[in-house]
Design a protein around this motif. Sequence first.
Motif, short mmCIF file in Angstrom:
data_model
loop_
_atom_site.label_atom_id
_atom_site.label_comp_id
_atom_site.label_asym_id
_atom_site.label_seq_id
_atom_site.Cartn_x
_atom_site.Cartn_y
_atom_site.Cartn_z
N ASN A 51 -15.75 0.35 9.20
CA ASN A 51 -14.94 0.89 10.29
C ASN A 51 -13.45 0.68 10.07
O ASN A 51 -12.63 1.22 10.83
N ALA A 52 -13.07 -0.10 9.07
CA ALA A 52 -11.66 -0.31 8.77
C ALA A 52 -11.05 0.89 8.05
O ALA A 52 -9.83 1.06 8.00
N LEU A 53 -11.92 1.73 7.48
CA LEU A 53 -11.46 2.91 6.75
C LEU A 53 -11.53 4.15 7.63
O LEU A 53 -12.34 4.21 8.55
N SER A 219 2.79 -10.01 -3.55
CA SER A 219 3.70 -10.04 -4.70
C SER A 219 3.67 -8.74 -5.48
O SER A 219 4.66 -8.35 -6.08
N SER A 220 2.52 -8.06 -5.47
CA SER A 220 2.37 -6.82 -6.23
C SER A 220 2.73 -5.58 -5.41
O SER A 220 2.61 -4.46 -5.90
N GLY A 221 3.17 -5.78 -4.16
CA GLY A 221 3.61 -4.65 -3.35
C GLY A 221 2.57 -4.06 -2.43
O GLY A 221 2.61 -2.87 -2.12
N PHE A 222 1.65 -4.92 -1.95
CA PHE A 222 0.62 -4.46 -1.02
C PHE A 222 0.63 -5.33 0.24
O PHE A 222 0.32 -6.52 0.19
N ALA A 223 1.01 -4.73 1.35
CA ALA A 223 1.03 -5.42 2.63
C ALA A 223 -0.36 -5.39 3.24
O ALA A 223 -0.98 -4.32 3.33
N ILE A 224 -0.84 -6.54 3.65
CA ILE A 224 -2.19 -6.64 4.21
C ILE A 224 -2.18 -6.09 5.64
O ILE A 224 -1.50 -6.62 6.52
N GLU A 225 -2.93 -5.03 5.86
CA GLU A 225 -3.00 -4.42 7.18
C GLU A 225 -4.13 -5.02 8.01
O GLU A 225 -4.01 -5.22 9.21
N SER A 226 -5.27 -5.28 7.36
CA SER A 226 -6.40 -5.89 8.06
C SER A 226 -7.27 -6.62 7.06
O SER A 226 -7.22 -6.36 5.85
N GLN A 227 -8.07 -7.56 7.59
CA GLN A 227 -9.04 -8.29 6.77
C GLN A 227 -10.38 -8.20 7.50
O GLN A 227 -10.79 -9.12 8.19
N VAL A 232 -12.41 -9.13 1.88
CA VAL A 232 -12.02 -7.71 1.82
C VAL A 232 -10.73 -7.51 2.60
O VAL A 232 -10.57 -7.98 3.72
N TYR A 233 -9.80 -6.77 1.97
CA TYR A 233 -8.50 -6.49 2.58
C TYR A 233 -8.20 -5.00 2.49
O TYR A 233 -8.42 -4.37 1.45
N LEU A 234 -7.71 -4.44 3.58
CA LEU A 234 -7.15 -3.10 3.56
C LEU A 234 -5.64 -3.26 3.58
O LEU A 234 -5.08 -3.86 4.50
N CYS A 235 -4.99 -2.73 2.55
CA CYS A 235 -3.56 -2.93 2.36
C CYS A 235 -2.82 -1.60 2.35
O CYS A 235 -3.41 -0.55 2.12
#
Length: 268
Positions: A51-53, A219-227, A232-235
């Motif tokens: 449901n995060a997607l 550090s690699s340019g991905f902001a964590i939007e949800s976990q 599992v992370y949606l960035c």
Amino acid sequence: MAETILQGEAVREEIERLGPWFHNMRIGGFQTAPNHFLGDYPAIKFASFRNALPVDMTGKTVLDIGCNGGFYSMEMKRRGADRVLGIDMEDLYLTQARFAARQEGLDIEYRKLNVWDVGAIGEKFDLVIFMGVLYHLRHPLLALDLIHEHVAKDMLLFQSMQRGTRALPEVKDDYDFNDTAHFSEDGYPLLYFIEKNYSGDRTNWWVPNRACAEAMLRSSGFAIESQPEDEVYLCRRFDIPLTHEGPRAVHPPKSPEAGLPQHYPFTK
């Protein structure tokens, strides 16, 4: 000439011929890995974050890195994604994925390609799936840098095995050279190196704790939007400002004049 769609017992026989499977999927009424040691995997894992997607992926493009048997590629295509590309280096997995997609009537492209060579795709994707791969890599941060530089346009769905504490301590922007206590603090970002084997798998190289996994993403340019699930992370991708040192350590395109990588201060 169109490839034949199998029916009935012929499906089961082909599933057995293409085994062993790591992704348990249901094709033509038969499971591909009914005795999986993790149960109904990866469906049981996907249930915790599906449901995060976006439910509707119409108009979106998806890159599935380390696609294995194609479970996530097929799920995204079922959500209406316009284009899905799955890549893997294992011929068996690619054969399984192509068979499964064909049987399910899903138009998915699969290529034999390594994460180190994603720049060769020449395309950026609305969603990049990078699950269950990081800890199998000898150079994990480089892989995230390459994904950010070459193929990620917006969303990154990321998962890595994690070990150690789940604490998230406050980490300062800088420390004095003689200040070493923070390295021993519970939850300081750590990446555990596996010299030989872990769980009988010689391809397990680096396993982060939670703080490290999240720090590597940022550090690699991905902001964590949800976990939505523990690992599992949606960035969301963000641009990283260049410093006086120039671009980060990614494989840049080759110079057409010299045939050498640009931005590298040295060559072998």
